[in-house]
Design an enzyme around this catalytic site. Structure first.
Site, PDB file in Angstrom:
ATOM      1  N   LYS A   1       0.845  -1.212   0.000  1.00 48.93           N
ATOM      2  CA  LYS A   1       0.000   0.000   0.000  1.00 48.93           C
ATOM      3  C   LYS A   1       0.873   1.252   0.000  1.00 48.93           C
ATOM      4  O   LYS A   1       2.050   1.205   0.390  1.00 48.93           O
ATOM      5  CB  LYS A   1      -0.943   0.035   1.205  1.00 48.93           C
ATOM      6  CG  LYS A   1      -0.269   0.045   2.601  1.00 48.93           C
ATOM      7  CD  LYS A   1       0.095   1.419   3.163  1.00 48.93           C
ATOM      8  CE  LYS A   1       0.725   1.331   4.547  1.00 48.93           C
ATOM      9  NZ  LYS A   1       1.492   2.526   4.919  1.00 48.93           N
TER      10      LYS A   1
ATOM     11  N   PRO B   1       9.823  -3.904  -0.105  1.00 47.49           N
ATOM     12  CA  PRO B   1      10.858  -3.523   0.858  1.00 47.49           C
ATOM     13  C   PRO B   1      10.321  -3.563   2.292  1.00 47.49           C
ATOM     14  O   PRO B   1       9.149  -3.259   2.526  1.00 47.49           O
ATOM     15  CB  PRO B   1      11.226  -2.094   0.440  1.00 47.49           C
ATOM     16  CG  PRO B   1      10.845  -2.017  -0.998  1.00 47.49           C
ATOM     17  CD  PRO B   1       9.641  -2.902  -1.166  1.00 47.49           C
TER      18      PRO B   1
ATOM     19  N   ALA C   1      10.059  -2.649   6.373  1.00 48.63           N
ATOM     20  CA  ALA C   1      10.073  -1.444   7.221  1.00 48.63           C
ATOM     21  C   ALA C   1      10.215  -0.198   6.355  1.00 48.63           C
ATOM     22  O   ALA C   1      11.054   0.669   6.581  1.00 48.63           O
ATOM     23  CB  ALA C   1      11.188  -1.518   8.268  1.00 48.63           C
ATOM     24  N   ALA C   2       9.380  -0.138   5.340  1.00 51.90           N
ATOM     25  CA  ALA C   2       9.516   0.882   4.306  1.00 51.90           C
ATOM     26  C   ALA C   2       8.281   1.761   4.178  1.00 51.90           C
ATOM     27  O   ALA C   2       8.208   2.609   3.306  1.00 51.90           O
ATOM     28  CB  ALA C   2       9.796   0.195   2.967  1.00 51.90           C
ATOM     29  N   GLY C   3       7.262   1.524   5.034  1.00 58.77           N
ATOM     30  CA  GLY C   3       6.027   2.298   4.931  1.00 58.77           C
ATOM     31  C   GLY C   3       5.060   1.750   3.903  1.00 58.77           C
ATOM     32  O   GLY C   3       4.052   2.373   3.570  1.00 58.77           O
ATOM     33  N   LEU C   4       5.361   0.534   3.398  1.00 67.04           N
ATOM     34  CA  LEU C   4       4.528  -0.047   2.338  1.00 67.04           C
ATOM     35  C   LEU C   4       3.592  -1.146   2.864  1.00 67.04           C
ATOM     36  O   LEU C   4       2.878  -1.783   2.083  1.00 67.04           O
ATOM     37  CB  LEU C   4       5.413  -0.608   1.217  1.00 67.04           C
ATOM     38  CG  LEU C   4       6.239   0.441   0.464  1.00 67.04           C
ATOM     39  CD1 LEU C   4       7.237  -0.224  -0.479  1.00 67.04           C
ATOM     40  CD2 LEU C   4       5.332   1.382  -0.329  1.00 67.04           C
ATOM     41  N   GLY C   5       3.620  -1.369   4.169  1.00 68.49           N
ATOM     42  CA  GLY C   5       2.643  -2.275   4.796  1.00 68.49           C
ATOM     43  C   GLY C   5       2.851  -3.758   4.509  1.00 68.49           C
ATOM     44  O   GLY C   5       1.911  -4.546   4.673  1.00 68.49           O
TER      45      GLY C   5
ATOM     46  N   SER D   1       1.828  -6.292   7.341  1.00 66.32           N
ATOM     47  CA  SER D   1       0.377  -6.277   7.587  1.00 66.32           C
ATOM     48  C   SER D   1      -0.362  -6.977   6.449  1.00 66.32           C
ATOM     49  O   SER D   1      -1.316  -7.734   6.671  1.00 66.32           O
ATOM     50  CB  SER D   1      -0.129  -4.837   7.679  1.00 66.32           C
ATOM     51  OG  SER D   1       0.605  -4.131   8.640  1.00 66.32           O
ATOM     52  N   SER D   2       0.088  -6.724   5.224  1.00 65.18           N
ATOM     53  CA  SER D   2      -0.532  -7.356   4.067  1.00 65.18           C
ATOM     54  C   SER D   2      -0.341  -8.868   4.127  1.00 65.18           C
ATOM     55  O   SER D   2      -1.282  -9.646   3.917  1.00 65.18           O
ATOM     56  CB  SER D   2       0.090  -6.795   2.787  1.00 65.18           C
ATOM     57  OG  SER D   2      -0.333  -7.524   1.664  1.00 65.18           O
TER      58      SER D   2
ATOM     59  N   ASP E   1      -2.724  -1.802  10.525  1.00 62.64           N
ATOM     60  CA  ASP E   1      -2.905  -1.730   9.072  1.00 62.64           C
ATOM     61  C   ASP E   1      -3.484  -3.010   8.475  1.00 62.64           C
ATOM     62  O   ASP E   1      -3.772  -3.058   7.287  1.00 62.64           O
ATOM     63  CB  ASP E   1      -1.553  -1.457   8.379  1.00 62.64           C
ATOM     64  CG  ASP E   1      -1.195   0.020   8.373  1.00 62.64           C
ATOM     65  OD1 ASP E   1      -2.080   0.844   8.698  1.00 62.64           O
ATOM     66  OD2 ASP E   1      -0.039   0.349   8.042  1.00 62.64           O
TER      67      ASP E   1
HETATM   68  P1  ATP Z   1       5.006  -0.746  10.019  1.00 57.93           P
HETATM   69  O1  ATP Z   1       4.379   0.576   9.760  1.00 57.93           O
HETATM   70  O2  ATP Z   1       4.102  -1.731  10.719  1.00 57.93           O
HETATM   71  O3  ATP Z   1       6.410  -0.691  10.571  1.00 57.93           O
HETATM   72  P2  ATP Z   1       6.044  -1.156   7.376  1.00 57.93           P
HETATM   73  O4  ATP Z   1       5.204  -1.280   6.187  1.00 57.93           O
HETATM   74  O5  ATP Z   1       6.836   0.091   7.501  1.00 57.93           O
HETATM   75  O6  ATP Z   1       5.090  -1.386   8.592  1.00 57.93           O
HETATM   76  P3  ATP Z   1       6.915  -3.932   7.377  1.00 57.93           P
HETATM   77  O7  ATP Z   1       7.582  -4.307   6.107  1.00 57.93           O
HETATM   78  O8  ATP Z   1       5.566  -4.428   7.614  1.00 57.93           O
HETATM   79  O9  ATP Z   1       7.019  -2.356   7.531  1.00 57.93           O
HETATM   80  O10 ATP Z   1       7.920  -4.373   8.558  1.00 57.93           O
HETATM   81  C1  ATP Z   1       7.913  -3.837   9.835  1.00 57.93           C
HETATM   82  C2  ATP Z   1       8.668  -4.771  10.786  1.00 57.93           C
HETATM   83  O11 ATP Z   1       7.900  -5.947  10.974  1.00 57.93           O
HETATM   84  C3  ATP Z   1      10.008  -5.225  10.249  1.00 57.93           C
HETATM   85  O12 ATP Z   1      10.994  -4.703  11.087  1.00 57.93           O
HETATM   86  C4  ATP Z   1       9.993  -6.730  10.268  1.00 57.93           C
HETATM   87  O13 ATP Z   1      11.104  -7.305  10.927  1.00 57.93           O
HETATM   88  C5  ATP Z   1       8.714  -7.124  11.005  1.00 57.93           C
HETATM   89  N1  ATP Z   1       7.920  -8.186  10.329  1.00 57.93           N
HETATM   90  C6  ATP Z   1       7.212  -9.139  10.950  1.00 57.93           C
HETATM   91  N2  ATP Z   1       6.591  -9.925  10.061  1.00 57.93           N
HETATM   92  C7  ATP Z   1       6.894  -9.480   8.849  1.00 57.93           C
HETATM   93  C8  ATP Z   1       6.541  -9.881   7.533  1.00 57.93           C
HETATM   94  N3  ATP Z   1       5.745 -10.931   7.287  1.00 57.93           N
HETATM   95  N4  ATP Z   1       7.016  -9.156   6.512  1.00 57.93           N
HETATM   96  C9  ATP Z   1       7.800  -8.068   6.742  1.00 57.93           C
HETATM   97  N5  ATP Z   1       8.196  -7.673   7.962  1.00 57.93           N
HETATM   98  C10 ATP Z   1       7.737  -8.350   9.017  1.00 57.93           C
END
Ligand code: ATP
Length: 305
Positions: A10, A93, A95-99, A102-103, A135
């Site tokens: 997202k 990517p 921890a990149a803000g792309l969810g 959560s997805s 999310d």
């Molecule tokens: P958020 O806003 O929740 O941090 P995001 O979109 O920025 O989300 P994600 O890619 O979801 O980042 O990863 C956030 C953290 O969740 C990472 O540091 C990772 O180690 C952990 N994580 C746990 N399960 C997963 C997964 N299935 N895929 C990616 N990261 C995961």
């Protein structure tokens, strides 16, 4: 039995943080959008164990993985005895803000309900999703949607169609927890009504805002601009390269540009490649496309590897 299911990323068209809540979360108002960038979940029904495998170095394989937590939550909620082996092929990517996480969790709930043969009403899906992360419920809706509360209360919005999106990411992670701490230190932010006006109009008129107006503010932009000058330059560069709207997704560091010319989008992608950034040219995925692609994958049994 085995299925291979896409797990979409997202972006945020808007992300307002309205304040801290007594439960430790923040009250937000977000406009979220599914895009055509996916991980793949390969989900296999097994006898009893739950196993989550992912080759990406930054994604945990055990309990810390949201997919693992989703599987256990569903198993407990439905009294399931069977197990599952879930392989996550990461392309979004981390921890990149792309969810991405959560997805993955939302799609794991859907795939496991199918493989374990348990019925999961929409209300139940949203409740389990909300317990897994703020999310997650959005990925049980898809398309263009409003997220309020912790972001977990989701409502469909008129669909934005952007067929020329360029994503770019400098390659370092930003912790969402860090970003919220910085906001809290600064106190209340932004002029909420100004940020939301364009989306209020969209709801009233049943039409999405024009592409040049869809990005209307991200509460984290100022903080990440100050802390990461490289990212500030990236946002400005995307605009110089001809994007009609430029935004930060979540708390970053992924940025995106909306283009109205294919050649400009190609040039922008190439410019970020020269800088050594991760980048992707993609498009929005509407709610209908989202469910068509998920349903097709969920109803097709994958062949053995
Ligand atoms: P958020 O806003 O929740 O941090 P995001 O979109 O920025 O989300 P994600 O890619 O979801 O980042 O990863 C956030 C953290 O969740 C990472 O540091 C990772 O180690 C952990 N994580 C746990 N399960 C997963 C997964 N299935 N895929 C990616 N990261 C995961």
């Amino acid at each position: 039995m085995r299925v291979r299911v896409p797990s979409f990323a997202k972006i945020n068209w808007m992300l307002e943080v309205l304040g801290a809540r007594p439960d430790g979360y923040h009250e937000v108002r977000a406009v979220l959008q599914t895009i055509d960038l996916t991980d793949v979940l390969d989900v296999e029904r097994t006898e009893e164990e739950i196993e989550v495998l992912c080759a990406h170095p930054d994604v945990p394989e055990g309990e810390a993985n949201l997919v693992f937590r989703a599987a256990h939550l569903l198993r407990r909620a439905k009294g399931v005895k069977a197990g599952a082996r879930i392989r996550i092929e990461k392309r979004i990517p981390v921890a990149a803000g792309l969810g991405g996480g959560s997805s993955n969790a939302a799609v794991a709930l859907l795939a496991l309900a199918r493989l374990w043969g348990v019925a999961l009403e929409v209300g139940e899906q949203l409740e389990l999703g909300g317990a897994l992360g703020s999310d997650v419920p959005f990925f049980l809706l898809g398309g263009t949607a409003l997220g309020i509360g912790r972001g977990d209360e989701v409502y469909p919005l008129p669909e934005v169609r952007a067929s020329l999106l360029v994503l770019a990411n400098p390659g370092f992670p930003i912790s969402t927890a860090w970003a919220y701490r910085q906001l809290t230190k600064r106190g209340p932010v932004g002029n909420i009504s100004v940020c939301s006006r364009v989306w209020h109009r969209a709801v009233r008129e049943g039409e999405p805002p024009p592409l040049s107006e869809i990005v209307v503010g991200n509460a984290f932009e100022e903080i990440v601009r100050e802390r990461y000058p490289e990212l500030a330059r990236g946002l400005d560069r995307m605009r110089e390269l001809g994007a009609v709207a430029v935004g930060l997704s979540g708390s970053g560091p992924t940025i995106f540009g909306v283009f109205d010319s294919e050649s400009a989008a190609i040039r922008a992608e190439a410019a970020f490649a020269t800088l050594g950034w991760w980048r992707a040219r993609t498009r929005t995925v509407s709610r209908r496309q989202y469910w068509e692609r998920l349903s097709a994958a969920l109803s097709t049994e994958a062949s053995r590897p």
